[in-house]
Design a protein around this motif. Structure first.
Motif, PDB file in Angstrom:
ATOM      1  N   GLU A 236      -8.345   0.927  -9.777  1.00  0.00           N
ATOM      2  CA  GLU A 236      -8.800   1.289  -8.423  1.00  0.00           C
ATOM      3  C   GLU A 236      -9.018   0.043  -7.573  1.00  0.00           C
ATOM      4  O   GLU A 236      -8.734   0.043  -6.381  1.00  0.00           O
ATOM      5  N   LYS A 237      -9.532  -1.008  -8.208  1.00  0.00           N
ATOM      6  CA  LYS A 237      -9.787  -2.258  -7.482  1.00  0.00           C
ATOM      7  C   LYS A 237      -8.487  -2.845  -6.944  1.00  0.00           C
ATOM      8  O   LYS A 237      -8.408  -3.286  -5.797  1.00  0.00           O
ATOM      9  N   GLU A 238      -7.442  -2.830  -7.807  1.00  0.00           N
ATOM     10  CA  GLU A 238      -6.141  -3.355  -7.392  1.00  0.00           C
ATOM     11  C   GLU A 238      -5.544  -2.514  -6.272  1.00  0.00           C
ATOM     12  O   GLU A 238      -4.983  -3.044  -5.307  1.00  0.00           O
ATOM     13  N   LEU A 239      -5.681  -1.180  -6.392  1.00  0.00           N
ATOM     14  CA  LEU A 239      -5.169  -0.291  -5.350  1.00  0.00           C
ATOM     15  C   LEU A 239      -5.891  -0.517  -4.030  1.00  0.00           C
ATOM     16  O   LEU A 239      -5.282  -0.462  -2.955  1.00  0.00           O
ATOM     17  N   GLN A 240      -7.213  -0.757  -4.110  1.00  0.00           N
ATOM     18  CA  GLN A 240      -7.996  -1.019  -2.902  1.00  0.00           C
ATOM     19  C   GLN A 240      -7.531  -2.305  -2.225  1.00  0.00           C
ATOM     20  O   GLN A 240      -7.386  -2.366  -1.003  1.00  0.00           O
ATOM     21  N   GLU A 241      -7.268  -3.332  -3.027  1.00  0.00           N
ATOM     22  CA  GLU A 241      -6.783  -4.610  -2.493  1.00  0.00           C
ATOM     23  C   GLU A 241      -5.408  -4.434  -1.836  1.00  0.00           C
ATOM     24  O   GLU A 241      -5.138  -4.992  -0.770  1.00  0.00           O
ATOM     25  N   ILE A 242      -4.540  -3.641  -2.491  1.00  0.00           N
ATOM     26  CA  ILE A 242      -3.207  -3.385  -1.949  1.00  0.00           C
ATOM     27  C   ILE A 242      -3.303  -2.616  -0.637  1.00  0.00           C
ATOM     28  O   ILE A 242      -2.615  -2.938   0.345  1.00  0.00           O
ATOM     29  N   ALA A 243      -4.175  -1.589  -0.618  1.00  0.00           N
ATOM     30  CA  ALA A 243      -4.345  -0.776   0.598  1.00  0.00           C
ATOM     31  C   ALA A 243      -4.829  -1.631   1.761  1.00  0.00           C
ATOM     32  O   ALA A 243      -4.334  -1.519   2.889  1.00  0.00           O
ATOM     33  N   THR A 244      -5.793  -2.508   1.494  1.00  0.00           N
ATOM     34  CA  THR A 244      -6.316  -3.398   2.548  1.00  0.00           C
ATOM     35  C   THR A 244      -5.216  -4.317   3.056  1.00  0.00           C
ATOM     36  O   THR A 244      -5.055  -4.515   4.264  1.00  0.00           O
ATOM     37  N   LEU A 245      -4.454  -4.876   2.120  1.00  0.00           N
ATOM     38  CA  LEU A 245      -3.359  -5.788   2.471  1.00  0.00           C
ATOM     39  C   LEU A 245      -2.318  -5.094   3.341  1.00  0.00           C
ATOM     40  O   LEU A 245      -1.874  -5.628   4.367  1.00  0.00           O
ATOM     41  N   LEU A 246      -1.940  -3.868   2.971  1.00  0.00           N
ATOM     42  CA  LEU A 246      -0.900  -3.132   3.700  1.00  0.00           C
ATOM     43  C   LEU A 246      -1.380  -2.658   5.065  1.00  0.00           C
ATOM     44  O   LEU A 246      -0.688  -2.826   6.068  1.00  0.00           O
ATOM     45  N   PHE A 247      -2.554  -2.060   5.108  1.00  0.00           N
ATOM     46  CA  PHE A 247      -3.026  -1.482   6.364  1.00  0.00           C
ATOM     47  C   PHE A 247      -3.446  -2.537   7.385  1.00  0.00           C
ATOM     48  O   PHE A 247      -3.587  -2.236   8.569  1.00  0.00           O
ATOM     49  N   ASP A 248      -3.628  -3.767   6.943  1.00  0.00           N
ATOM     50  CA  ASP A 248      -3.903  -4.863   7.882  1.00  0.00           C
ATOM     51  C   ASP A 248      -2.617  -5.448   8.454  1.00  0.00           C
ATOM     52  O   ASP A 248      -2.660  -6.306   9.335  1.00  0.00           O
ATOM     53  N   CYS A 249      -1.477  -4.976   7.939  1.00  0.00           N
ATOM     54  CA  CYS A 249      -0.171  -5.494   8.376  1.00  0.00           C
ATOM     55  C   CYS A 249       0.402  -4.618   9.491  1.00  0.00           C
ATOM     56  O   CYS A 249       0.569  -3.407   9.318  1.00  0.00           O
ATOM     57  N   ALA A 250       0.712  -5.233  10.629  1.00  0.00           N
ATOM     58  CA  ALA A 250       1.234  -4.483  11.782  1.00  0.00           C
ATOM     59  C   ALA A 250       2.577  -3.815  11.468  1.00  0.00           C
ATOM     60  O   ALA A 250       2.855  -2.711  11.931  1.00  0.00           O
ATOM     61  N   ILE A 251       3.419  -4.485  10.668  1.00  0.00           N
ATOM     62  CA  ILE A 251       4.723  -3.918  10.313  1.00  0.00           C
ATOM     63  C   ILE A 251       4.542  -2.654   9.484  1.00  0.00           C
ATOM     64  O   ILE A 251       5.246  -1.659   9.681  1.00  0.00           O
ATOM     65  N   PHE A 252       3.569  -2.676   8.549  1.00  0.00           N
ATOM     66  CA  PHE A 252       3.293  -1.492   7.728  1.00  0.00           C
ATOM     67  C   PHE A 252       2.814  -0.335   8.595  1.00  0.00           C
ATOM     68  O   PHE A 252       3.268   0.807   8.436  1.00  0.00           O
ATOM     69  N   ARG A 253       1.905  -0.625   9.535  1.00  0.00           N
ATOM     70  CA  ARG A 253       1.384   0.431  10.420  1.00  0.00           C
ATOM     71  C   ARG A 253       2.500   1.002  11.290  1.00  0.00           C
ATOM     72  O   ARG A 253       2.547   2.211  11.556  1.00  0.00           O
ATOM     73  N   LYS A 254       3.410   0.131  11.738  1.00  0.00           N
ATOM     74  CA  LYS A 254       4.540   0.590  12.544  1.00  0.00           C
ATOM     75  C   LYS A 254       5.445   1.501  11.724  1.00  0.00           C
ATOM     76  O   LYS A 254       5.942   2.520  12.217  1.00  0.00           O
ATOM     77  N   SER A 255       5.664   1.147  10.459  1.00  0.00           N
ATOM     78  CA  SER A 255       6.487   1.971   9.571  1.00  0.00           C
ATOM     79  C   SER A 255       5.824   3.318   9.319  1.00  0.00           C
ATOM     80  O   SER A 255       6.498   4.357   9.266  1.00  0.00           O
ATOM     81  N   LEU A 256       4.497   3.312   9.174  1.00  0.00           N
ATOM     82  CA  LEU A 256       3.758   4.564   8.987  1.00  0.00           C
ATOM     83  C   LEU A 256       3.932   5.489  10.184  1.00  0.00           C
ATOM     84  O   LEU A 256       4.117   6.697  10.029  1.00  0.00           O
TER      85      LEU A 256
END
Length: 215
Positions: free
Chosen positions: A155-175
């Motif tokens: 869960e800790k690793e998933l939380q770190e990954i989620a934070t990393l992705l959702f802080d990325c503008a390119i990821f949010r644009k893809s979403l």
């Protein structure tokens, strides 16, 4: 009234240019000409929300989206408050860079100007490093993809990954792209088409091969 609207528009555009979290979009838009500024609407909304949490170092009110260009500096301003506080405004329209330096970090004649993000990208391009950069990015994304799919990822690793992705503008644009109405409509259409196939196959099985179920 028209003159007031003109100056309000100019203030908004100027603030957008110098806001730390905004970059002009290079995508063409049918309603804009070459002289118009083009910012992604969703990114503007995100920048407004970000500004609600930032207090201006000059007037102490919130909504300060213009930060000092020195990374370690915590000073934020409204654009015109930055000017009132004698901050240094640097604009390079040809290069598309707009920067602000607080009084403490004002760039003088003998000061070394830190390269902008655009400068760094250009230098990497000229040095032939862009391919290596994107290869490294793809490797990192592939690793993230593997960890998300792996059921043993903590869960800790998933939380770190989620934070990393959702802080990325390119990821949010893809979403935003994959959650758009057109994509949803396409998937719904495919689902309906698949359901029809299932119904036809079930009908064939029930009517032409009824005895196979007892075997």
């Amino acid at each position: 009234i028209k003159e007031t609207e003109f100056w309000v528009t100019e203030i908004v555009h100027t603030t957008q240019l110098y806001s730390s979290g905004l970059v002009e979009s290079e995508e063409d838009h049918p309603c804009l000409n070459d002289q118009d500024r083009h910012f992604d609407v969703e990114l503007v909304k995100e920048e407004i929300n970000r500004g609600k949490r930032l207090k201006c170092s000059y007037c102490l009110k919130k909504g300060a989206t213009v930060g000092c260009d020195i990374k370690k500096c915590s000073k934020n301003y409204h654009f015109f408050c930055a000017r009132q506080d004698q901050a240094k405004i640097q604009a390079d329209e040809h290069g598309g860079t707009y920067r602000v330096f607080c009084q403490k970090h004002t760039v003088g004649k003998n000061s070394r100007v830190s390269p902008t993000k655009v400068d760094i990208l250009k230098k990497m391009k000229n040095a032939g490093l862009i391919e290596s950069l994107f290869e490294s990015l793809l490797e990192d994304l592939d690793g993230i993809h593997f960890k998300i799919k792996d059921n043993t990822t903590s869960e800790k690793e998933l939380q770190e990954i989620a934070t990393l992705l959702f802080d990325c503008a390119i990821f949010r644009k893809s979403l935003r792209k994959i959650s758009a109405d057109t994509v949803i409509s396409k998937l719904q259409s495919e689902q309906e088409h698949l359901q029809k196939k299932i119904e036809v196959l079930q009908d064939i099985g029930e009517n032409m091969f009824p005895l196979q179920k007892d075997i």
